[in-house]
Design a protein around this motif. Structure first.
Motif: not given
Length: 58
Positions: A40-48
């Motif tokens: 949620d903090d990273l937002g869209p467009g990131y892969t964890l």
């Protein structure tokens, strides 16, 4: 600007942690809740990518 403020705050916390000036309160945590908060903090467009040791400590 919000991300820059967060970065500065995190770096400040990290420096206090390294200096021993920040108290830690270690406690068990739900991994699903933690990862959800991170995404949620990273937002869209990131892969964890999460790599856990075998066996995973409980």
């Amino acid at each position: 600007m919000r991300r820059a403020d967060r970065l500065v705050s995190d770096l400040d916390d990290l420096s206090r942690l390294h200096a021993g000036a920040l108290d830690l309160y270690l406690r068990p945590a739900d991994l699903d809740e933690l990862l959800t908060a991170v995404m949620d903090d990273l937002g869209p467009g990131y892969t964890l990518r999460c790599i856990l040791p075998e066996p995973c400590p409980t």
